[in-house]
Scaffold this active site. Structure first.
Site, PDB file in Angstrom:
ATOM      1  N   CYS A 149      -2.749  -3.096  -2.566  1.00 37.39           N
ATOM      2  CA  CYS A 149      -3.755  -2.496  -1.685  1.00 37.39           C
ATOM      3  C   CYS A 149      -3.525  -0.994  -1.574  1.00 37.39           C
ATOM      4  CB  CYS A 149      -3.692  -3.119  -0.288  1.00 37.39           C
ATOM      5  SG  CYS A 149      -4.498  -4.707  -0.189  1.00 37.39           S
ATOM      6  N   HIS A 150      -4.616  -0.252  -1.526  1.00 35.44           N
ATOM      7  CA  HIS A 150      -4.536   1.192  -1.345  1.00 35.44           C
ATOM      8  C   HIS A 150      -4.226   1.521   0.112  1.00 35.44           C
ATOM      9  CE1 HIS A 150      -6.955   0.715  -4.998  1.00 35.44           C
ATOM     10  NE2 HIS A 150      -6.507   1.905  -5.354  1.00 35.44           N
ATOM     11  N   MET A 203      -9.423  -6.728   2.653  1.00 45.31           N
ATOM     12  CA  MET A 203      -8.041  -7.145   2.896  1.00 45.31           C
ATOM     13  C   MET A 203      -7.556  -6.712   4.275  1.00 45.31           C
ATOM     14  SD  MET A 203      -7.291  -8.976   0.386  1.00 45.31           S
ATOM     15  CE  MET A 203      -5.627  -9.288   0.940  1.00 45.31           C
ATOM     16  N   GLU A 204      -8.016  -5.559   4.722  1.00 42.48           N
ATOM     17  CA  GLU A 204      -7.635  -5.080   6.057  1.00 42.48           C
ATOM     18  C   GLU A 204      -8.201  -5.999   7.133  1.00 42.48           C
ATOM     19  OE1 GLU A 204      -6.615  -2.047   3.295  1.00 42.48           O
ATOM     20  OE2 GLU A 204      -8.440  -3.218   3.481  1.00 42.48           O
ATOM     21  N   ASP A 252       2.879 -16.772  18.370  1.00 44.04           N
ATOM     22  CA  ASP A 252       4.175 -16.291  18.854  1.00 44.04           C
ATOM     23  C   ASP A 252       4.251 -16.301  20.374  1.00 44.04           C
ATOM     24  OD1 ASP A 252       6.787 -14.919  18.620  1.00 44.04           O
ATOM     25  OD2 ASP A 252       5.693 -13.246  19.526  1.00 44.04           O
TER      26      ASP A 252
END
Length: 194
Positions: free
Chosen positions: A111-112, A148-149, A163
């Site tokens: 990824c950039h 992707m982000e 969590d």
């Protein structure tokens, strides 16, 4: 597998030891491209690379991803009423999702590094199914998309919910993570209604 079979398989692979630093044989290059159609993160020799986007024009690009976490009734009620001991679960998860989106290039190797112009994370409560659905929308004016982000933002937010609530229930299930919409770039608008 017999040793002769293993040697036979190895003989079909490109001889990287002999071709290192030289132009790959045309037949091997053609063979690789035929076996890997449409993959942009590999060169003609099959080596991983980050796609060169320097010639692309800057355009406005957006991506929206979604996912969900299935929880117990106890967890659902605690999150909905804000009574989880660790704090406001959804506010913290939203902040984590934004942080995850901003740091995607540190997690996904090809990824950039992108200067995001906007990122928003929000949730919808689904009381009948005892699910918490997450959405992450990311924006940029740049040379490559932000799918992707958006996906990393959703994943990070949902992991944060897990969590914060795992003391009550370790059987929570994260799933249904997918790209719902993207705009901009060569492929234009893509809609994915699961």
């Amino acid at each position: 597998m017999k040793m002769t079979d293993q040697l036979s398989e190895l003989s079909e692979l490109p001889d990287t030891a002999q071709t290192s630093g030289t132009v790959q044989d045309e037949a091997q290059t053609k063979h690789w491209k035929e076996k890997q159609p449409g993959f942009t993160h590999f060169d003609s020799n099959g080596n991983a690379l980050m796609v060169d986007v320097s010639e692309k024009a800057d355009t406005v690009r957006e991506a929206l991803a979604t996912g969900s976490i299935q929880v117990s009734d106890e967890v659902y009620q605690a999150v909905a009423s804000g009574k989880v001991k660790k704090g406001d679960v959804l506010s913290i998860a939203a902040a984590a999702g934004i942080m995850g989106a901003k740091r995607t290039s540190e997690l996904i190797p090809m990824c950039h590094i992108l200067p995001l112009t906007g990122c928003r994370v929000w949730f919808e409560m689904e009381p009948q199914q005892k699910k918490i659905r997450c959405f992450c929308e990311v924006k940029i004016t740049g040379k490559t998309g932000v799918e992707m982000e958006a996906l990393t933002g959703v994943s990070t937010a949902l992991l944060t919910i897990y969590d914060m609530c795992k003391a009550m229930d370790k059987s929570m299930e994260i799933g249904e993570i997918y790209l719902r919409r993207k705009t901009g770039g060569r492929s234009g608008e893509v809609l994915n209604h699961h």
